[in-house]
Design a protein around this motif. Structure first.
Motif, PDB file in Angstrom:
ATOM      1  N   GLY A  78       2.693  12.425  -5.122  1.00 36.99           N
ATOM      2  CA  GLY A  78       2.180  11.511  -4.117  1.00 36.99           C
ATOM      3  C   GLY A  78       2.940  10.194  -4.117  1.00 36.99           C
ATOM      4  N   LEU A  79       2.366   9.209  -3.452  1.00 32.33           N
ATOM      5  CA  LEU A  79       2.991   7.902  -3.318  1.00 32.33           C
ATOM      6  C   LEU A  79       2.144   6.863  -4.022  1.00 32.33           C
ATOM      7  CD1 LEU A  79       5.159   6.064  -2.015  1.00 32.33           C
ATOM      8  CD2 LEU A  79       3.654   5.877  -0.017  1.00 32.33           C
ATOM      9  N   TRP A  80       2.769   6.083  -4.903  1.00 26.17           N
ATOM     10  CA  TRP A  80       2.055   5.092  -5.701  1.00 26.17           C
ATOM     11  C   TRP A  80       2.465   3.696  -5.258  1.00 26.17           C
ATOM     12  CZ3 TRP A  80      -1.551   6.381  -9.431  1.00 26.17           C
ATOM     13  CH2 TRP A  80      -1.690   7.762  -9.674  1.00 26.17           C
ATOM     14  N   ASN A  81       1.489   2.913  -4.850  1.00 28.95           N
ATOM     15  CA  ASN A  81       1.745   1.585  -4.309  1.00 28.95           C
ATOM     16  C   ASN A  81       1.047   0.514  -5.129  1.00 28.95           C
ATOM     17  OD1 ASN A  81       3.268   2.477  -2.035  1.00 28.95           O
ATOM     18  ND2 ASN A  81       1.368   3.079  -1.036  1.00 28.95           N
ATOM     19  N   ILE A  82       1.828  -0.432  -5.648  1.00 30.03           N
ATOM     20  CA  ILE A  82       1.279  -1.581  -6.359  1.00 30.03           C
ATOM     21  C   ILE A  82       0.929  -2.651  -5.330  1.00 30.03           C
ATOM     22  CG2 ILE A  82       1.699  -3.368  -8.072  1.00 30.03           C
ATOM     23  CD1 ILE A  82       1.536  -0.564  -9.229  1.00 30.03           C
ATOM     24  N   ILE A  83      -0.322  -3.065  -5.293  1.00 32.29           N
ATOM     25  CA  ILE A  83      -0.754  -4.005  -4.262  1.00 32.29           C
ATOM     26  C   ILE A  83      -1.011  -5.411  -4.794  1.00 32.29           C
ATOM     27  CG2 ILE A  83      -1.730  -2.190  -2.820  1.00 32.29           C
ATOM     28  CD1 ILE A  83      -4.492  -2.915  -3.935  1.00 32.29           C
ATOM     29  N   ALA A  84      -1.041  -5.577  -6.132  1.00 33.49           N
ATOM     30  CA  ALA A  84      -1.271  -6.900  -6.715  1.00 33.49           C
ATOM     31  C   ALA A  84      -0.988  -6.837  -8.214  1.00 33.49           C
ATOM     32  CB  ALA A  84      -2.708  -7.365  -6.470  1.00 33.49           C
ATOM     33  N   GLU A  85      -0.878  -8.001  -8.823  1.00 35.19           N
ATOM     34  CA  GLU A  85      -0.670  -8.105 -10.262  1.00 35.19           C
ATOM     35  C   GLU A  85      -2.010  -8.328 -10.967  1.00 35.19           C
ATOM     36  OE1 GLU A  85       2.211  -7.796 -11.750  1.00 35.19           O
ATOM     37  OE2 GLU A  85       3.571  -7.852 -10.013  1.00 35.19           O
ATOM     38  N   THR A  86      -2.109  -7.851 -12.200  1.00 34.63           N
ATOM     39  CA  THR A  86      -3.282  -8.143 -13.025  1.00 34.63           C
ATOM     40  C   THR A  86      -3.099  -9.500 -13.697  1.00 34.63           C
ATOM     41  OG1 THR A  86      -3.714  -5.806 -13.506  1.00 34.63           O
ATOM     42  CG2 THR A  86      -4.662  -7.422 -15.009  1.00 34.63           C
ATOM     43  N   PRO A  87      -4.036 -10.433 -13.512  1.00 42.38           N
ATOM     44  CA  PRO A  87      -3.921 -11.725 -14.197  1.00 42.38           C
ATOM     45  C   PRO A  87      -4.093 -11.567 -15.702  1.00 42.38           C
ATOM     46  CG  PRO A  87      -6.044 -11.537 -13.108  1.00 42.38           C
ATOM     47  CD  PRO A  87      -5.247 -10.337 -12.690  1.00 42.38           C
ATOM     48  N   GLN A  88      -3.713 -12.594 -16.439  1.00 42.02           N
ATOM     49  CA  GLN A  88      -3.803 -12.521 -17.900  1.00 42.02           C
ATOM     50  C   GLN A  88      -5.246 -12.352 -18.355  1.00 42.02           C
ATOM     51  OE1 GLN A  88      -1.902 -15.760 -19.954  1.00 42.02           O
ATOM     52  NE2 GLN A  88      -2.441 -14.991 -21.985  1.00 42.02           N
ATOM     53  N   ASN A  89      -6.152 -13.092 -17.758  1.00 44.89           N
ATOM     54  CA  ASN A  89      -7.583 -12.965 -18.053  1.00 44.89           C
ATOM     55  C   ASN A  89      -8.297 -12.537 -16.775  1.00 44.89           C
ATOM     56  OD1 ASN A  89      -7.463 -13.957 -20.827  1.00 44.89           O
ATOM     57  ND2 ASN A  89      -7.025 -15.956 -19.915  1.00 44.89           N
ATOM     58  N   THR A  90      -9.006 -11.436 -16.840  1.00 49.79           N
ATOM     59  CA  THR A  90      -9.629 -10.892 -15.633  1.00 49.79           C
ATOM     60  C   THR A  90     -11.093 -11.301 -15.542  1.00 49.79           C
ATOM     61  OG1 THR A  90     -10.215  -8.821 -16.763  1.00 49.79           O
ATOM     62  CG2 THR A  90      -8.068  -8.919 -15.671  1.00 49.79           C
ATOM     63  N   THR A  91     -11.554 -11.459 -14.299  1.00 48.70           N
ATOM     64  CA  THR A  91     -12.944 -11.801 -14.032  1.00 48.70           C
ATOM     65  C   THR A  91     -13.453 -10.945 -12.883  1.00 48.70           C
ATOM     66  OG1 THR A  91     -12.413 -13.492 -12.376  1.00 48.70           O
ATOM     67  CG2 THR A  91     -12.458 -14.191 -14.694  1.00 48.70           C
ATOM     68  N   ALA A  92     -14.734 -11.122 -12.556  1.00 48.30           N
ATOM     69  CA  ALA A  92     -15.315 -10.401 -11.422  1.00 48.30           C
ATOM     70  C   ALA A  92     -14.601 -10.753 -10.122  1.00 48.30           C
ATOM     71  CB  ALA A  92     -16.807 -10.729 -11.322  1.00 48.30           C
ATOM     72  N   HIS A  93     -14.087 -11.974 -10.022  1.00 43.34           N
ATOM     73  CA  HIS A  93     -13.351 -12.377  -8.825  1.00 43.34           C
ATOM     74  C   HIS A  93     -12.138 -11.482  -8.607  1.00 43.34           C
ATOM     75  CE1 HIS A  93     -11.387 -14.914  -5.809  1.00 43.34           C
ATOM     76  NE2 HIS A  93     -10.296 -14.868  -6.561  1.00 43.34           N
ATOM     77  N   ASP A  94     -11.469 -11.080  -9.688  1.00 43.68           N
ATOM     78  CA  ASP A  94     -10.283 -10.227  -9.557  1.00 43.68           C
ATOM     79  C   ASP A  94     -10.665  -8.843  -9.045  1.00 43.68           C
ATOM     80  OD1 ASP A  94      -8.390 -12.168 -10.677  1.00 43.68           O
ATOM     81  OD2 ASP A  94      -9.487 -11.832 -12.539  1.00 43.68           O
ATOM     82  N   THR A  95     -11.822  -8.351  -9.475  1.00 44.15           N
ATOM     83  CA  THR A  95     -12.307  -7.073  -8.952  1.00 44.15           C
ATOM     84  C   THR A  95     -12.575  -7.181  -7.460  1.00 44.15           C
ATOM     85  OG1 THR A  95     -13.323  -6.498 -11.071  1.00 44.15           O
ATOM     86  CG2 THR A  95     -14.122  -5.336  -9.131  1.00 44.15           C
ATOM     87  N   THR A  96     -13.243  -8.253  -7.056  1.00 38.65           N
ATOM     88  CA  THR A  96     -13.543  -8.462  -5.637  1.00 38.65           C
ATOM     89  C   THR A  96     -12.261  -8.541  -4.815  1.00 38.65           C
ATOM     90  OG1 THR A  96     -15.600  -9.629  -6.153  1.00 38.65           O
ATOM     91  CG2 THR A  96     -14.624 -10.034  -3.986  1.00 38.65           C
ATOM     92  N   ALA A  97     -11.286  -9.294  -5.308  1.00 45.87           N
ATOM     93  CA  ALA A  97     -10.016  -9.431  -4.587  1.00 45.87           C
ATOM     94  C   ALA A  97      -9.307  -8.086  -4.466  1.00 45.87           C
ATOM     95  CB  ALA A  97      -9.118 -10.445  -5.308  1.00 45.87           C
ATOM     96  N   ALA A  98      -9.352  -7.275  -5.545  1.00 44.50           N
ATOM     97  CA  ALA A  98      -8.714  -5.962  -5.510  1.00 44.50           C
ATOM     98  C   ALA A  98      -9.376  -5.061  -4.469  1.00 44.50           C
ATOM     99  CB  ALA A  98      -8.778  -5.311  -6.888  1.00 44.50           C
ATOM    100  N   VAL A  99     -10.700  -5.087  -4.422  1.00 41.75           N
ATOM    101  CA  VAL A  99     -11.421  -4.273  -3.440  1.00 41.75           C
ATOM    102  C   VAL A  99     -11.050  -4.688  -2.024  1.00 41.75           C
ATOM    103  CG1 VAL A  99     -13.701  -3.738  -2.497  1.00 41.75           C
ATOM    104  CG2 VAL A  99     -13.338  -3.749  -4.979  1.00 41.75           C
ATOM    105  N   HIS A 100     -11.032  -5.991  -1.765  1.00 38.44           N
ATOM    106  CA  HIS A 100     -10.701  -6.478  -0.422  1.00 38.44           C
ATOM    107  C   HIS A 100      -9.293  -6.060  -0.015  1.00 38.44           C
ATOM    108  CE1 HIS A 100     -13.917  -9.928  -0.506  1.00 38.44           C
ATOM    109  NE2 HIS A 100     -14.439  -8.715  -0.537  1.00 38.44           N
ATOM    110  N   THR A 101      -8.348  -6.146  -0.955  1.00 40.51           N
ATOM    111  CA  THR A 101      -6.975  -5.749  -0.658  1.00 40.51           C
ATOM    112  C   THR A 101      -6.890  -4.258  -0.384  1.00 40.51           C
ATOM    113  OG1 THR A 101      -6.133  -7.537  -2.066  1.00 40.51           O
ATOM    114  CG2 THR A 101      -4.595  -5.789  -1.492  1.00 40.51           C
ATOM    115  N   MET A 102      -7.620  -3.469  -1.137  1.00 39.77           N
ATOM    116  CA  MET A 102      -7.604  -2.021  -0.915  1.00 39.77           C
ATOM    117  C   MET A 102      -8.171  -1.653   0.449  1.00 39.77           C
ATOM    118  SD  MET A 102      -8.587  -0.613  -4.712  1.00 39.77           S
ATOM    119  CE  MET A 102      -7.435  -0.854  -6.071  1.00 39.77           C
ATOM    120  N   ILE A 103      -9.211  -2.349   0.873  1.00 42.62           N
ATOM    121  CA  ILE A 103      -9.768  -2.080   2.194  1.00 42.62           C
ATOM    122  C   ILE A 103      -8.775  -2.472   3.278  1.00 42.62           C
ATOM    123  CG2 ILE A 103     -11.632  -2.673   3.797  1.00 42.62           C
ATOM    124  CD1 ILE A 103     -12.395  -0.780   1.465  1.00 42.62           C
ATOM    125  N   GLU A 104      -8.013  -3.541   3.049  1.00 40.50           N
ATOM    126  CA  GLU A 104      -6.958  -3.916   3.994  1.00 40.50           C
ATOM    127  C   GLU A 104      -5.932  -2.801   4.128  1.00 40.50           C
ATOM    128  OE1 GLU A 104      -5.273  -7.531   2.579  1.00 40.50           O
ATOM    129  OE2 GLU A 104      -7.077  -8.728   2.988  1.00 40.50           O
TER     130      GLU A 104
END
Length: 396
Positions: free
Chosen positions: A100-126
């Motif tokens: 298949g095709l693998w697409n990197i849509i963002a970087e993982t920050p050094q320290n992750t929070t719930a905000h990073d999960t929310t941002a990832a979900v929003h980007t995936m829906i885009e």
């Protein structure tokens, strides 16, 4: 892996587009008896906690790769959207990256929070993902569901790889491999979607010994009683007083007949009621230990359990009797792997499978199709499956 510019067109004609999210801190507190990982990641890591969610995602995707190797399906047309680093790409098995095709849509920050999960979900829906596959616990499941609701995308299906300390929601596979089976069946058109409950336990109250589980919403997920765990049910029947007394009498007689036997008490209200009736002070959310009339361990973590078992064997010999009492989770049927991660593979091997006794009331038994085991160790899970049956006590 190819990088996909977020501003690039996302209307490619792929059969399925799957988002992958890993909360690298999920499940860290389990073996340390921290009663969850929300806000506890730094403490857990300082105590030597190992990653749980990432390896569980790897296990799931390795199994998916084995399914792909023997199953016809649109595998080369599947597009995967994920973050680089510990929230995604670090846990992808190398053989699967070739499919298949693998697409990197963002970087993982050094320290992750719930905000990073929310941002990832929003980007995936885009990027118009058709489903989100994620390795987390109930807390991050809530974050994902809330993120979908914020952008009016709550119909997007989600599928959890179980990786938290306690998982009450119905959108998790019964194990990492079961999650892979559900995903593969959905991709090939063999599974339809179903609506399930998103639930979570208040961890602050949980750590204080109070069990409060709330429903926070609903989500679409593959509908499969075989592969999906279902949502947690708390089963209470006022008419079962005599049954609980009988169960307690049986366990008390067993202890009196074997005063040197080490008894490990699993978590849950049923066992607390039985222990209190015998005269112990059993914690509803922890793992305790008794020998004879004495309570020798309360709310033990993995290390405490291993030390208690080893000390017992030194005092009474390697073949000394040990009894592990476990009560299955109502509605899901898990004896091991939900809310009792202190019972690690090392602990379970030290105790022995033959020393496990399930304790279940008829009302709870009526909600179960089978007893489930998810030790986190594939070889140990296979040993349990080979047994086919475990001893269970449902009355005097």
């Amino acid at each position: 892996m190819a990088r996909l510019d977020a501003s690039d067109g996302t209307g490619t004609n792929m059969s399925h587009r799957i988002g992958i999210i890993v909360n690298p801190d999920a499940g860290l507190g389990g073996r340390l008896a921290l009663k969850g990982s929300d806000g506890q990641a730094e403490l857990a890591r300082s105590k030597g906690a190992d990653d749980r969610s990432g390896p569980r995602m790897t296990e799931s995707l390795e199994h998916l790769n084995s399914i792909i190797s023997i199953t016809l399906g649109p595998w080369t047309e599947v597009e995967w959207c994920l973050m680089d680093g510990r929230m995604g790409a670090s846990w992808i098995p190398k053989p699967l990256r070739e499919i298949g095709l693998w697409n990197i849509i963002a970087e993982t920050p050094q320290n992750t929070t719930a905000h990073d999960t929310t941002a990832a979900v929003h980007t995936m829906i885009e990027h118009h993902v058709d489903m989100i596959l994620y390795a987390v616990g109930d807390g991050t499941t809530r974050d994902i569901v809330n993120a979908l609701m914020e952008i009016d995308a709550s119909e997007t299906p989600i599928l959890g790889v179980p990786a938290g300390v306690k998982m009450h929601s119905g959108c998790f596979g019964a194990s990492p491999r079961a999650s892979a089976e559900a995903l593969a069946a959905w991709i090939t058109g063999d599974l339809l979607l179903a609506r399930t409950e998103v639930m979570d336990l208040d961890e602050d109250l949980y750590r204080g010994g109070e069990w409060v589980v709330r429903m926070y919403g609903e989500a679409n997920t593959p509908g499969s009683p075989r592969w999906m765990q279902g949502s947690k049910q708390r089963v209470e029947r006022v008419s079962e007083t005599e049954i609980l007394e009988g169960l307690g009498d049986h366990i008390q007689e067993t202890i009196e007949e074997n005063p040197d036997m080490l008894v490990i008490w699993g978590s849950g209200g049923t066992l607390r009621t039985l222990g209190d009736g015998i005269g112990y002070s059993i914690s509803v959310l922890g793992i305790d230990a008794t020998r004879g009339t004495k309570q020798i361990g309360t709310d033990l973590d993995e290390t405490g359990l291993i030390e208690t078992i080893n000390s017992h064997k030194i005092l009474f010999g390697e073949e000394s009797e040990i009894l592990l009492l476990l009560s299955p989770m109502g509605g899901q049927g898990f004896l091991i792997g939900r809310g009792n991660l202190q019972l690690s593979p090392d602990v379970l091997r030290s105790i022995g499978i033959d020393a496990i006794l399930g304790v279940v009331t008829p009302a709870k038994l009526a909600t179960l199709n089978s007893l489930r085991i998810d030790t986190g160790d594939a070889e140990l899970d296979a040993e349990f499956r080979e047994r086919k049956y475990l001893k269970a006590l449902q009355g005097y």
